[in-house]
Design an enzyme around this catalytic site. Structure first.
Site, short mmCIF file in Angstrom:
data_model
loop_
_atom_site.label_atom_id
_atom_site.label_comp_id
_atom_site.label_asym_id
_atom_site.label_seq_id
_atom_site.Cartn_x
_atom_site.Cartn_y
_atom_site.Cartn_z
N GLU A 141 -26.06 15.73 52.35
CA GLU A 141 -24.78 16.44 52.27
C GLU A 141 -23.77 15.65 51.45
OE1 GLU A 141 -21.32 18.25 55.24
OE2 GLU A 141 -22.85 16.89 56.01
N SER B 102 -29.35 -2.73 59.57
CA SER B 102 -30.74 -3.17 59.43
C SER B 102 -30.84 -4.69 59.50
CB SER B 102 -31.31 -2.68 58.09
OG SER B 102 -31.25 -1.28 58.00
N GLN C 8 -26.10 -5.80 56.23
CA GLN C 8 -25.00 -5.02 55.65
C GLN C 8 -24.26 -4.25 56.73
OE1 GLN C 8 -26.02 -2.61 52.19
NE2 GLN C 8 -24.83 -0.91 52.99
N GLY C 9 -22.96 -4.48 56.86
CA GLY C 9 -22.14 -3.81 57.86
C GLY C 9 -21.23 -2.78 57.23
N TYR C 10 -21.77 -1.61 56.94
CA TYR C 10 -20.98 -0.52 56.37
C TYR C 10 -20.75 0.59 57.41
CZ TYR C 10 -20.99 -1.97 51.41
OH TYR C 10 -20.77 -2.61 50.21
N SER C 11 -21.84 1.19 57.89
CA SER C 11 -21.73 2.37 58.76
C SER C 11 -21.09 2.03 60.10
CB SER C 11 -23.10 2.98 59.00
OG SER C 11 -23.65 3.48 57.81
N SER D 44 -26.24 10.55 53.17
CA SER D 44 -26.98 11.76 53.53
C SER D 44 -27.03 12.74 52.36
CB SER D 44 -26.33 12.44 54.74
OG SER D 44 -25.07 12.98 54.38
N GLU E 42 -27.74 -1.52 44.69
CA GLU E 42 -28.78 -1.09 45.62
C GLU E 42 -29.79 -0.19 44.94
OE1 GLU E 42 -29.09 0.78 50.12
OE2 GLU E 42 -27.32 1.19 48.93
#
Length: 391
Positions: free
Chosen positions: A372, A162, A127-130, A370, A245
């Site tokens: 937050e 990951s 998965q390429g999100y961040s 996160s 997810e």
């Protein structure tokens, strides 16, 4: 639950008892918090063994190669799998995230091309999100793609990806409309990793493993038909994937947590830590909090409660992190010493199970959104409080 569900539970339990034996027995408990690289190829073979016997893609519709099982039966499988100490599976991102997303948003051609390989564990996904400047704030992604001669050409960087180094394909959110900002102008692309325009760099973690990666795109290409949904609709598709997810596999996660807690209590009993009234009180509190967490997890699956997923993430991440801290205190002075392991490259020092739990769980309150970000979502979107000032 119905009698059919009870019979299904017996079927799952019997199959796992029969098959998690012999050559597969050493894989029990392999993988998990901070140990995802352990016996990776063996665990992939086991995942394929599950597929051959019809134990993958349980909730997918039958017409898409799944078994079309009910939510309850899917939960039963994940619970029994965790109770049997089944090894961590390697196909979660494909089976639990991308597969359902393609079923809902993909074209017939995309489904025919990718779903069979996911079901049989022949193609692995990441998965390429961040990104470096867009972690939990997904709308800030800057990786871009332009359509040239019938192909998307991708430029940019993803991070904390990951299993990119073990994967065949990556699904990414990229900016495809020049000048767009935030959640506008994003697209959801499927990109092959085995090409000259992709560089993967593993990131060494505090546990000593390298499950996470940086992924660099420098003119990487993928056919125009590899956009899921419409170009510019990536935010909606990407958010739907995140809903998948937090599906039924979370109940299996809860059983895994319970096993860790019970094993830690056994350790405290055997090494005398349970005689300490302070530690005994903290273990009791951890047990009570677990029961609350379990009830909340079931509620999040059975009730359409706004913000339930965000609350669940806050609860389990904080609980698991505190369990890691408590494990260090129960283990005592020995928790400060790394064990020596012999390998092909000579001796090395590796964390034990409880050290791995402590070190890896430090990230629980960060990845997947996160604390937050979770609190901001609850405050702004559920409680309708004033939005946090953004620079």
């Amino acid at each position: 639950m119905s009698t059919d569900d009870d019979a299904f539970r017996d079927q799952v339990r019997s199959w796992l008892a029969e098959h998690l034996a012999g050559e597969w027995a050493p894989l029990k408990g392999a993988g998990g918090s901070g140990s995802g690289e352990d016996a990776y190829e063996e665990r992939r073979a086991w995942n394929r063994h599950l597929a051959e016997h019809g134990w993958t893609c349980l909730g997918w519709p039958e017409e898409n190669g799944g078994r079309g099982l009910s939510l309850i039966q899917q939960a039963i499988f994940h619970e029994e799998y965790a109770r049997a100490d089944g090894p961590e599976l390697v196909n979660h991102l494909g089976e639990q995230l991308l597969g359902p997303t393609l079923i809902e948003f993909g074209t017939d051609e995309q489904k025919e091309r990718f779903l069979p390989g996911i079901r049989t564990v022949d193609e692995l996904w990441c998965q390429g999100y961040s990104e470096p400047d867009a972690g939990s704030d997904l709308a800030a992604v800057s990786t871009r793609a332009v359509l040239e001669d019938g192909e998307w050409v991708v430029e940019g960087q993803k991070v904390w990806t990951s299993w990119a180094h073990e994967s065949d394909w990556i699904f990414i959110i990229v900016r495809t409309e020049p000048g767009s900002s935030r959640h506008h102008g994003l697209s959801f692309l499927l990109v092959p990793l085995d090409q000259d325009g992709v560089e993967i760099r593993p990131i060494e973690q505090i546990t000593g493993g390298s499950e996470f990666n940086e992924v660099f795109f420098s003119g990487a290409r993928t056919p125009a038909g590899m956009v899921v949904g419409e170009p510019g609709d990536g935010w909606r598709v990407g958010m739907a994937l995140l809903e998948f997810e937090r599906g039924v596999s979370v109940l299996g996660q809860q059983v895994g947590f319970e096993r860790e807690l019970n094993d830690l209590i056994d350790l405290a009993r055997s090494n005398g830590a349970l005689d300490d009234p302070v530690l005994r009180d903290r273990l009791a509190a951890q047990s009570a909090e677990f029961e609350v967490m379990r009830v909340n997890a079931v509620r999040s699956l059975t009730e359409a409660t706004p913000g339930a997923d965000n609350v669940a993430k806050l609860v389990w991440a904080g609980w698991h992190r505190r369990l890691g801290e408590l494990a260090m205190e129960v283990a005592g002075a020995g928790s400060l010493t790394l064990r020596q392991a012999q390998g092909a490259g000579g001796s090395s020092y590796r964390p034990d199970r409880w050290q791995n739990l402590f070190l890896f769980s430090r990230a629980d309150t960060l990845y997947g959104g996160s604390d937050e970000i979770q609190r901001n979502i609850l405050a702004e979107r559920v409680l309708d409080l004033p939005k946090e000032a953004r620079v």
